[in-house]
Design an enzyme around this catalytic site. Structure first.
Site, PDB file in Angstrom:
ATOM      1  N   HIS A  51      26.869   6.769 -30.427  1.00  0.00           N
ATOM      2  CA  HIS A  51      25.940   7.146 -29.355  1.00  0.00           C
ATOM      3  C   HIS A  51      25.995   6.029 -28.312  1.00  0.00           C
ATOM      4  O   HIS A  51      25.676   4.877 -28.620  1.00  0.00           O
ATOM      5  CB  HIS A  51      24.522   7.319 -29.898  1.00  0.00           C
ATOM      6  N   HIS A  70      23.803   2.424 -35.818  1.00  0.00           N
ATOM      7  CA  HIS A  70      23.063   3.103 -34.749  1.00  0.00           C
ATOM      8  C   HIS A  70      21.723   2.427 -34.536  1.00  0.00           C
ATOM      9  O   HIS A  70      21.275   1.627 -35.346  1.00  0.00           O
ATOM     10  CB  HIS A  70      22.785   4.563 -35.147  1.00  0.00           C
ATOM     11  N   GLU A  72      20.406   3.046 -39.212  1.00  0.00           N
ATOM     12  CA  GLU A  72      19.523   3.172 -38.044  1.00  0.00           C
ATOM     13  C   GLU A  72      18.724   1.879 -37.966  1.00  0.00           C
ATOM     14  O   GLU A  72      17.866   1.615 -38.801  1.00  0.00           O
ATOM     15  CB  GLU A  72      18.582   4.374 -38.210  1.00  0.00           C
ATOM     16  N   GLU A  76      23.268   3.165 -27.630  1.00  0.00           N
ATOM     17  CA  GLU A  76      22.711   2.387 -28.747  1.00  0.00           C
ATOM     18  C   GLU A  76      23.369   1.011 -28.763  1.00  0.00           C
ATOM     19  O   GLU A  76      24.296   0.729 -29.530  1.00  0.00           O
ATOM     20  CB  GLU A  76      22.884   3.162 -30.045  1.00  0.00           C
TER      21      GLU A  76
HETATM   22 ZN    ZN Z   1      22.793   7.051 -32.967  1.00  0.00          ZN
END
Ligand code: ZN
Length: 343
Positions: free
Chosen positions: A64, A160, A223, A67
């Site tokens: 992404h 992420h 995450e 990020e």
């Molecule tokens: Zn992500």
């Protein structure tokens, strides 16, 4: 030994769209580490002596594009290996995922790259992200083809940051493989100060699902807190993951004084069927927020989602996805069973 700009600041080099000349795609840096540039944002680093059974580790960030913190961490790691201040005892592939979106400070341009793996990109050939998904699949396959397939020899860590707050600030998602979870992975997640693990129960189209299935890697998606622009990240908040990663790569043991992560298993998902889809709780609710039995969480025309277990927690709620896509996951706690079955 002078360190090429590419390795000194792999992020700036990649964002600038620089590509090495044909005779400058490989070289040797500190401690005899051999490096090869394979593609935009794709680099392989290998120790001077490759023992049989040497671990192969793929570390990706920026799948992404907005990020930023894990992307910066990864660029610093490359710099430190190149200068010899971080040791490398395993094969390492570094991937900055959605480079075009990174340049625009966007999550993605046309489609979420982390929903296009395991061949899903073939269904959206016009998407700006489709060729990148194909290229990253191929890079992973090539990298792991040259790796032993003994248990624990192939790793993929996809880093992420989340869009929303979380009841567990740092958590991991493990792809569904049909096999019990690996103790070594859980021990590593503990070292990385990951406090919760989400277990998928169906195959997905994320990068870590792809490497688990197509490459036999022990794979996880991390995450690591909330999204911020480049340069505005407080990287000390990511120190746990950074340190655990450096231990994984230099082959030393880190500390294991934290508790093993709590575990949550996916039991259902909210699927957006039409534009009438509504989530019936605050839009900014934190990931892993618990709801009690009989709470109505979503509706879409005739469709209703009501909590069936004593407690279910919501993860990644998002009413703005395209119809047909996942608008949230429901999980229940399964810590005891899962930790008892680690292999
Ligand atoms: Zn992500």
């Amino acid at each position: 030994m002078p360190v090429p700009m590419m390795l000194d600041d792999f992020l700036a080099y990649t964002l600038a769209g620089t590509r090495p000349a044909a005779n400058e795609t490989q070289g040797v840096c500190a401690n005899g580490v051999r490096w090869s540039w394979l593609d935009d944002g794709v680099l392989v680093l290998e120790p001077a002596a490759l023992e049989p059974g040497t671990r192969s580790v793929l570390v990706s960030a920026g799948v992404h594009g907005d990020e930023t913190a894990p992307i910066e961490l990864l660029a610093f790691l490359v710099r430190d290996i190149a200068h010899g201040s971080a040791a490398l005892t395993c094969r390492l592939m570094v991937i900055l995922g959605n480079v075009d979106a990174m340049r625009d400070a966007l999550r993605y341009r046309d489609d979420d790259l982390n929903r296009l793996f395991s061949g899903r990109h073939l269904q959206v050939p016009q998407s700006h992200e489709a060729p990148r998904a194909a290229a990253l699949e191929q890079a992973a396959v090539q990298f792991f083809t040259a790796a032993p397939d003994a248990p624990g020899a192939r790793w993929h860590i996809d880093m992420h940051t989340a869009i929303r707050a979380s009841a567990f600030e740092q958590f991991a998602l493990l792809p569904h493989t049909g096999k019990p979870c690996s103790r070594v992975m859980f021990e590593w997640l503990r070292q990385a100060r990951i406090s919760a693990v989400l277990l998928h129960t169906t195959r997905g189209t994320t990068y870590s699902h792809f490497t688990a299935h197509a490459c036999g890697a022990d794979a996880c998606t991390l995450e690591l807190g909330k999204v911020r622009p480049f340069g505005e990240n407080d990287l000390t908040r990511f120190a746990g993951a950074d340190l655990a990663l450096r231990h994984l790569l230099d082959g030393t043991q880190g500390e294991a004084d934290a508790a093993l992560p709590r575990v949550f298993t996916v039991i259902d998902q909210l699927t957006k069927q039409s534009e009438a889809f509504e989530l019936l709780f605050a839009a900014d609710v934190a990931n892993f927020t618990p709801f009690t039995k009989d709470t109505l969480l979503a509706r879409d025309g005739e469709y209703r989602y009501t909590v069936r277990h004593d407690e279910e927690r919501i993860v990644f709620p998002n009413a703005t996805v395209k119809p047909g896509l996942r608008a949230g996951l429901l999980v229940i706690e399964t810590t005891q069973q899962t930790l008892a079955q680690l292999v």
